[in-house]
Design a protein around this motif. Structure first.
Motif, PDB file in Angstrom:
ATOM      1  N   ARG A  77       0.840  -1.194   0.000  1.00 26.15           N
ATOM      2  CA  ARG A  77       0.000   0.000   0.000  1.00 26.15           C
ATOM      3  C   ARG A  77       0.883   1.255   0.000  1.00 26.15           C
ATOM      4  NH1 ARG A  77      -3.347  -2.183   3.847  1.00 26.15           N
ATOM      5  NH2 ARG A  77      -2.039  -4.030   3.824  1.00 26.15           N
ATOM      6  N   VAL A  78       0.254   2.370  -0.301  1.00 25.24           N
ATOM      7  CA  VAL A  78       0.971   3.644  -0.329  1.00 25.24           C
ATOM      8  C   VAL A  78       0.063   4.734   0.216  1.00 25.24           C
ATOM      9  CG1 VAL A  78       0.217   4.203  -2.676  1.00 25.24           C
ATOM     10  CG2 VAL A  78       2.318   5.225  -1.776  1.00 25.24           C
ATOM     11  N   GLN A  79       0.671   5.653   0.937  1.00 21.01           N
ATOM     12  CA  GLN A  79      -0.040   6.843   1.392  1.00 21.01           C
ATOM     13  C   GLN A  79       0.398   7.977   0.475  1.00 21.01           C
ATOM     14  OE1 GLN A  79       0.038   7.483   5.643  1.00 21.01           O
ATOM     15  NE2 GLN A  79      -0.208   9.686   5.399  1.00 21.01           N
ATOM     16  N   LEU A  80      -0.514   8.479  -0.339  1.00 23.77           N
ATOM     17  CA  LEU A  80      -0.153   9.435  -1.382  1.00 23.77           C
ATOM     18  C   LEU A  80       0.165  10.822  -0.853  1.00 23.77           C
ATOM     19  CD1 LEU A  80      -2.717   8.372  -4.125  1.00 23.77           C
ATOM     20  CD2 LEU A  80      -0.247   7.969  -4.106  1.00 23.77           C
ATOM     21  N   LEU A  81      -0.341  11.163   0.319  1.00 18.59           N
ATOM     22  CA  LEU A  81       0.008  12.429   0.969  1.00 18.59           C
ATOM     23  C   LEU A  81       0.527  12.120   2.366  1.00 18.59           C
ATOM     24  CD1 LEU A  81      -2.896  14.903   0.051  1.00 18.59           C
ATOM     25  CD2 LEU A  81      -0.512  15.046  -0.677  1.00 18.59           C
ATOM     26  N   ARG A  82       1.702  12.642   2.702  1.00 16.58           N
ATOM     27  CA  ARG A  82       2.295  12.349   3.994  1.00 16.58           C
ATOM     28  C   ARG A  82       2.555  13.636   4.760  1.00 16.58           C
ATOM     29  NH1 ARG A  82       6.943  10.825   4.460  1.00 16.58           N
ATOM     30  NH2 ARG A  82       6.709   9.674   6.377  1.00 16.58           N
ATOM     31  N   ASP A  83       2.236  13.598   6.049  1.00 21.82           N
ATOM     32  CA  ASP A  83       2.572  14.708   6.932  1.00 21.82           C
ATOM     33  C   ASP A  83       4.036  14.605   7.321  1.00 21.82           C
ATOM     34  OD1 ASP A  83       0.297  16.411   7.455  1.00 21.82           O
ATOM     35  OD2 ASP A  83      -0.656  14.645   8.315  1.00 21.82           O
ATOM     36  N   THR A  84       4.765  15.679   7.138  1.00 18.70           N
ATOM     37  CA  THR A  84       6.159  15.745   7.588  1.00 18.70           C
ATOM     38  C   THR A  84       6.249  16.889   8.600  1.00 18.70           C
ATOM     39  OG1 THR A  84       6.924  17.363   5.942  1.00 18.70           O
ATOM     40  CG2 THR A  84       6.855  15.039   5.266  1.00 18.70           C
ATOM     41  N   PRO A  85       7.393  17.014   9.279  1.00 22.57           N
ATOM     42  CA  PRO A  85       7.502  18.087  10.271  1.00 22.57           C
ATOM     43  C   PRO A  85       7.307  19.486   9.692  1.00 22.57           C
ATOM     44  CG  PRO A  85       9.243  16.469  10.587  1.00 22.57           C
ATOM     45  CD  PRO A  85       8.560  16.113   9.304  1.00 22.57           C
ATOM     46  N   HIS A  86       7.428  19.628   8.364  1.00 19.85           N
ATOM     47  CA  HIS A  86       7.402  20.973   7.790  1.00 19.85           C
ATOM     48  C   HIS A  86       6.186  21.242   6.903  1.00 19.85           C
ATOM     49  CE1 HIS A  86      11.424  21.482   9.374  1.00 19.85           C
ATOM     50  NE2 HIS A  86      11.792  20.368   8.775  1.00 19.85           N
ATOM     51  N   GLU A  87       5.674  20.232   6.240  1.00 19.09           N
ATOM     52  CA  GLU A  87       4.511  20.445   5.372  1.00 19.09           C
ATOM     53  C   GLU A  87       3.928  19.107   4.944  1.00 19.09           C
ATOM     54  OE1 GLU A  87       5.500  21.789   1.225  1.00 19.09           O
ATOM     55  OE2 GLU A  87       7.484  22.078   2.095  1.00 19.09           O
ATOM     56  N   LEU A  88       2.829  19.187   4.227  1.00 16.26           N
ATOM     57  CA  LEU A  88       2.192  17.998   3.675  1.00 16.26           C
ATOM     58  C   LEU A  88       2.837  17.714   2.320  1.00 16.26           C
ATOM     59  CD1 LEU A  88      -0.159  16.096   4.487  1.00 16.26           C
ATOM     60  CD2 LEU A  88      -1.625  17.474   3.016  1.00 16.26           C
ATOM     61  N   LEU A  89       3.468  16.547   2.195  1.00 20.44           N
ATOM     62  CA  LEU A  89       4.194  16.227   0.971  1.00 20.44           C
ATOM     63  C   LEU A  89       3.484  15.149   0.168  1.00 20.44           C
ATOM     64  CD1 LEU A  89       8.044  16.067   1.724  1.00 20.44           C
ATOM     65  CD2 LEU A  89       6.861  17.598   0.150  1.00 20.44           C
ATOM     66  N   PRO A  90       3.314  15.347  -1.145  1.00 21.54           N
ATOM     67  CA  PRO A  90       2.757  14.288  -1.984  1.00 21.54           C
ATOM     68  C   PRO A  90       3.814  13.219  -2.265  1.00 21.54           C
ATOM     69  CG  PRO A  90       2.676  16.447  -3.079  1.00 21.54           C
ATOM     70  CD  PRO A  90       3.537  16.581  -1.877  1.00 21.54           C
ATOM     71  N   GLN A  91       3.357  12.012  -2.482  1.00 26.30           N
ATOM     72  CA  GLN A  91       4.245  10.964  -2.950  1.00 26.30           C
ATOM     73  C   GLN A  91       4.783  11.373  -4.336  1.00 26.30           C
ATOM     74  OE1 GLN A  91       6.494   7.904  -2.874  1.00 26.30           O
ATOM     75  NE2 GLN A  91       5.020   7.925  -1.196  1.00 26.30           N
ATOM     76  N   LEU A  92       5.999  10.925  -4.651  1.00 27.80           N
ATOM     77  CA  LEU A  92       6.636  11.257  -5.927  1.00 27.80           C
ATOM     78  C   LEU A  92       5.691  11.009  -7.100  1.00 27.80           C
ATOM     79  CD1 LEU A  92       9.568  11.875  -7.254  1.00 27.80           C
ATOM     80  CD2 LEU A  92       9.616   9.420  -7.637  1.00 27.80           C
ATOM     81  N   SER A  93       5.009   9.862  -7.073  1.00 29.08           N
ATOM     82  CA  SER A  93       4.101   9.494  -8.163  1.00 29.08           C
ATOM     83  C   SER A  93       2.927  10.462  -8.262  1.00 29.08           C
ATOM     84  CB  SER A  93       3.597   8.070  -7.955  1.00 29.08           C
ATOM     85  OG  SER A  93       3.099   7.914  -6.633  1.00 29.08           O
ATOM     86  N   LEU A  94       2.348  10.856  -7.132  1.00 28.95           N
ATOM     87  CA  LEU A  94       1.205  11.778  -7.144  1.00 28.95           C
ATOM     88  C   LEU A  94       1.636  13.156  -7.647  1.00 28.95           C
ATOM     89  CD1 LEU A  94      -1.749  12.399  -6.479  1.00 28.95           C
ATOM     90  CD2 LEU A  94      -1.024  12.954  -4.141  1.00 28.95           C
TER      91      LEU A  94
END
Length: 212
Positions: A77-94
């Motif tokens: 599985r993959v989470q297409l949007l991830r919370d990081t300490p600085h911002e919400l990052l999309p997966q490379l593919s998205l």
């Protein structure tokens, strides 16, 4: 070369975590991204201060390349949007999907893991062009023009390897290509939920006893 080939978007499955010791090379790369006619997707580490990321330009699309591994070390599985300490990052593919102008995703919670629909013919759905052939121009124009291009290492001695539901040696660059295909075709695996699960269980039991 990719500029002259008129790619639609270029996604690097490579992390440029620091400026190279050869500062002029890093500056040339940044200037090439800034002058690009297409978006360039670059993954960053979770702890990266994105506002200070050296290769950030108006044409740079930042992403994450981290892919979730299940407890048995298999990628499903993959989470297409991830919370990081600085911002919400999309997966490379998205990010590559968006950068190519696609926006027809069906309503999905992009922050929840989605089951990946891996191809049963690993690698065969994607055109692979060796790096040296791109540099020398020894490729067919239609293989790059208007296409999403993913750049990454695939040689056994260089590329990373993961276990997936279809392979014990699945390269992450091909996993990203699979994800882009899932996004373009909206073909993620949809789990059975609610009443359907119970009905399926009852059907299995009925068939089992009928067989006996």
């Amino acid at each position: 070369r990719l500029q002259s080939a008129a790619a639609k978007v270029v996604a690097f499955n490579v992390i440029f975590s620091e400026v190279a010791s050869n500062k002029s090379a890093s500056l040339a790369f940044k200037q090439a991204i800034s002058a690009s006619a297409f978006p360039v997707v670059l993954p960053v580490l979770d702890h990266t201060q994105h506002s200070d990321f050296f290769f950030r330009t108006p044409n740079t699309l930042l992403a994450t390349s981290r892919i979730q591994v299940d407890t048995d070390a298999v990628i499903r599985r993959v989470q297409l949007l991830r919370d990081t300490p600085h911002e919400l990052l999309p997966q490379l593919s998205l990010q590559a999907y968006w950068g190519a102008g696609y926006d027809a995703l069906q309503s999905k919670d992009l922050q929840k893991p989605l089951l990946i629909n891996f191809s049963d013919r690993q690698h065969r759905n994607f055109k692979e062009i060796p790096y040296h052939e791109v540099l020398s121009g020894a490729y067919a124009a239609e293989d790059i023009a208007g296409k999403i291009v993913v750049v990454g290492t695939t040689a056994p001695g260089l590329g990373d390897r993961f276990v997936t539901t279809m392979s014990k040696l699945h390269n992450s660059t091909y996993i990203q290509a699979e994800l882009i295909q899932n996004l373009v075709q909206d073909s993620f695996i949809e789990p059975i939920e609610g009443v359907s699960v119970h009905l399926l269980r009852i059907l299995v039991i009925v068939l089992f006893f009928g067989f006996l």
